[in-house]
Scaffold this motif. Structure first.
Motif, PDB file in Angstrom:
ATOM      1  N   GLU A   1      31.121  46.083  41.809  1.00 37.22           N
ATOM      2  CA  GLU A   1      32.503  44.408  42.027  1.00 37.22           C
ATOM      3  C   GLU A   1      33.378  45.833  42.610  1.00 37.22           C
ATOM      4  N   ILE A   2      33.969  45.760  43.215  1.00 33.91           N
ATOM      5  CA  ILE A   2      36.537  46.051  42.652  1.00 33.91           C
ATOM      6  C   ILE A   2      37.057  44.778  42.817  1.00 33.91           C
ATOM      7  N   VAL A   3      37.616  44.625  41.362  1.00 30.41           N
ATOM      8  CA  VAL A   3      38.651  44.189  41.053  1.00 30.41           C
ATOM      9  C   VAL A   3      40.068  44.969  41.282  1.00 30.41           C
ATOM     10  N   ALA A   4      40.937  44.305  41.832  1.00 30.19           N
ATOM     11  CA  ALA A   4      42.631  44.533  42.469  1.00 30.19           C
ATOM     12  C   ALA A   4      42.946  43.598  42.052  1.00 30.19           C
ATOM     13  N   ARG A   5      43.703  43.882  40.520  1.00 32.39           N
ATOM     14  CA  ARG A   5      45.186  42.627  39.879  1.00 32.39           C
ATOM     15  C   ARG A   5      46.565  43.206  40.819  1.00 32.39           C
ATOM     16  N   LEU A   6      46.811  42.467  41.806  1.00 30.86           N
ATOM     17  CA  LEU A   6      48.387  41.989  42.609  1.00 30.86           C
ATOM     18  C   LEU A   6      49.310  42.651  41.615  1.00 30.86           C
ATOM     19  N   THR A   7      50.419  43.066  41.429  1.00 28.22           N
ATOM     20  CA  THR A   7      51.913  42.831  40.952  1.00 28.22           C
ATOM     21  C   THR A   7      52.723  41.587  41.429  1.00 28.22           C
ATOM     22  N   ARG A   8      52.172  41.527  42.276  1.00 24.29           N
ATOM     23  CA  ARG A   8      53.412  39.824  42.717  1.00 24.29           C
ATOM     24  C   ARG A   8      53.337  38.563  41.359  1.00 24.29           C
ATOM     25  N   THR A   9      54.067  38.131  41.176  1.00 19.26           N
ATOM     26  CA  THR A   9      53.997  36.694  40.485  1.00 19.26           C
ATOM     27  C   THR A   9      53.816  35.714  40.934  1.00 19.26           C
ATOM     28  N   ALA A  10      54.222  35.430  42.702  1.00 18.77           N
ATOM     29  CA  ALA A  10      53.330  34.461  43.073  1.00 18.77           C
ATOM     30  C   ALA A  10      52.798  35.098  44.455  1.00 18.77           C
ATOM     31  N   VAL A  11      52.062  34.518  45.020  1.00 21.69           N
ATOM     32  CA  VAL A  11      51.049  35.072  46.646  1.00 21.69           C
ATOM     33  C   VAL A  11      50.868  33.602  47.399  1.00 21.69           C
ATOM     34  N   ASP A  12      50.161  33.338  48.675  1.00 20.91           N
ATOM     35  CA  ASP A  12      50.861  32.212  48.760  1.00 20.91           C
ATOM     36  C   ASP A  12      48.257  31.858  49.627  1.00 20.91           C
ATOM     37  N   PRO A  13      48.694  31.203  49.384  1.00 19.74           N
ATOM     38  CA  PRO A  13      46.643  30.890  48.802  1.00 19.74           C
ATOM     39  C   PRO A  13      46.123  31.678  50.443  1.00 19.74           C
ATOM     40  N   LYS A  14      46.823  30.510  51.734  1.00 23.19           N
ATOM     41  CA  LYS A  14      46.278  31.094  52.161  1.00 23.19           C
ATOM     42  C   LYS A  14      46.201  32.567  53.069  1.00 23.19           C
ATOM     43  N   GLU A  15      47.367  33.647  52.577  1.00 18.83           N
ATOM     44  CA  GLU A  15      47.233  34.516  53.324  1.00 18.83           C
ATOM     45  C   GLU A  15      46.424  35.686  52.490  1.00 18.83           C
ATOM     46  N   LEU A  16      46.312  35.530  51.143  1.00 20.04           N
ATOM     47  CA  LEU A  16      44.724  36.219  49.871  1.00 20.04           C
ATOM     48  C   LEU A  16      43.878  35.725  51.070  1.00 20.04           C
ATOM     49  N   ASP A  17      43.495  34.865  51.659  1.00 25.25           N
ATOM     50  CA  ASP A  17      42.417  33.960  52.002  1.00 25.25           C
ATOM     51  C   ASP A  17      41.996  34.489  53.224  1.00 25.25           C
ATOM     52  N   VAL A  18      43.107  35.232  54.319  1.00 26.42           N
ATOM     53  CA  VAL A  18      42.794  36.271  55.227  1.00 26.42           C
ATOM     54  C   VAL A  18      42.166  37.695  54.852  1.00 26.42           C
ATOM     55  N   VAL A  19      42.876  37.963  53.789  1.00 25.31           N
ATOM     56  CA  VAL A  19      42.315  39.392  53.240  1.00 25.31           C
ATOM     57  C   VAL A  19      40.934  39.288  52.821  1.00 25.31           C
ATOM     58  N   VAL A  20      40.596  38.257  52.516  1.00 22.09           N
ATOM     59  CA  VAL A  20      39.727  38.252  51.792  1.00 22.09           C
ATOM     60  C   VAL A  20      37.974  38.264  52.638  1.00 22.09           C
ATOM     61  N   ALA A  21      38.779  37.405  53.801  1.00 22.84           N
ATOM     62  CA  ALA A  21      37.724  36.370  54.701  1.00 22.84           C
ATOM     63  C   ALA A  21      37.606  38.020  55.143  1.00 22.84           C
ATOM     64  N   ASP A  22      38.435  38.711  56.019  1.00 23.87           N
ATOM     65  CA  ASP A  22      38.680  40.347  56.861  1.00 23.87           C
ATOM     66  C   ASP A  22      37.473  41.381  55.937  1.00 23.87           C
ATOM     67  N   MET A  23      37.744  41.471  54.534  1.00 19.99           N
ATOM     68  CA  MET A  23      36.447  42.184  53.711  1.00 19.99           C
ATOM     69  C   MET A  23      35.743  42.025  53.689  1.00 19.99           C
ATOM     70  N   GLU A  24      35.410  40.674  53.920  1.00 18.54           N
ATOM     71  CA  GLU A  24      33.917  40.376  54.039  1.00 18.54           C
ATOM     72  C   GLU A  24      33.020  40.842  54.804  1.00 18.54           C
ATOM     73  N   ARG A  25      33.775  40.859  56.075  1.00 14.58           N
ATOM     74  CA  ARG A  25      33.521  41.612  57.663  1.00 14.58           C
ATOM     75  C   ARG A  25      33.154  42.937  57.669  1.00 14.58           C
ATOM     76  N   GLN A  26      33.483  43.661  56.552  1.00 17.53           N
ATOM     77  CA  GLN A  26      32.924  45.108  56.810  1.00 17.53           C
ATOM     78  C   GLN A  26      31.745  45.416  56.098  1.00 17.53           C
TER      79      GLN A  26
END
Length: 238
Positions: free
Chosen positions: A199-224
């Motif tokens: 399990e790879i756990v990447a902690r972000l340095t940003r104090t706030a995120v856009d959930p939709k943007e992270l959902d796109v990254v996660v969905a893209d990773m699941e296709r790898q």
């Protein structure tokens, strides 16, 4: 021989039935844990359920319900020590609490089976499985709900479970995609899991995120290739 003199066919069949119920129900609980690649998987949950059933069944035959009640009390405390073995503290994070609770529940299922309460054992198993499966979407929804960054310090973690041989490439790709989405990574942690996974756990340095943007990254990773599962969650430090 004393063994032959004390052997009772009805009691033996009753014990076999109790152990069989504990085995089947422990398998159902353990299979879900094994599928999730948890530390205590199929065999551990089965053995806990069978062991609890055996102790309670033995007490029922030797001392009746009163003896079984005393043994159940010891089973509860004994499983607490076993559950403590799967709880790990990694920095500010604590892992394994759900696995420990599941082991405790497996012991309860086994105790019901050993006390000849098969229907109660089945019902308890259904509730345990529901807690570990049906509540997952709700947990993910709560973890992804917006938090007030002004009133609390918030950490955002992106978690990817991948095959161990592909771990290095997946880790680099995850960091690359997060930074391309303007989410710099502060720290990356790799935790070994069962069945050749990591399990790879990447902690972000940003104090706030856009959930939709992270959902796109996660969905893209699941296709790898080599990736089994990907998700993200937010947690507070207070």
């Amino acid at each position: 021989m004393r063994l032959i003199e004390t052997f009772q066919t009805a009691d033996f069949i009753d014990t076999l039935a109790s152990l069989a119920v504990a085995f089947v129900l422990g398998t159902l609980i353990g299979a879900e844990r094994q599928y999730r690649l948890r530390t205590a998987g199929l065999r551990t949950n089965v053995l806990v359920a069978i062991g609890a059933a055996a102790f309670v069944d033995l007490a029922m035959h030797l001392a009746g319900p009163d003896g079984a009640t005393r043994v159940i009390a010891y089973v509860v405390s004994g499983i607490g020590f076993l559950g403590a073995g799967v709880i790990m503290k990694e920095g500010t994070n604590v892992r394994g609490l759900n696995t420990a609770a599941t082991l405790w529940s497996s012991a309860a299922v086994g105790a019901c089976a050993g006390a000849d309460l098969a229907a109660q054992a089945v019902a308890l198993t259904m509730f345990v499985l529901a807690g570990n499966t049906l509540l997952r979407p709700l947990v993910n929804a709560i973890n992804r709900s917006p938090l007030d960054e002004k009133s609390s310090e918030v950490d955002y973690d992106v978690k990817v479970t991948a095959d161990a041989p592909a771990m290095a490439d997946v880790r680099d790709l995850l960091v690359e995609k997060l930074e391309a989405a303007n989410y710099p990574v502060g720290d990356v942690e790799v935790v070994d899991r069962a069945n050749g996974a990591a399990e790879i756990v990447a902690r972000l340095t940003r104090t706030a995120v856009d959930p939709k943007e992270l959902d796109v990254v996660v969905a893209d990773m699941e296709r790898q290739a080599g990736v089994r599962h990907a998700t993200w969650e937010a947690s507070t430090r207070d």
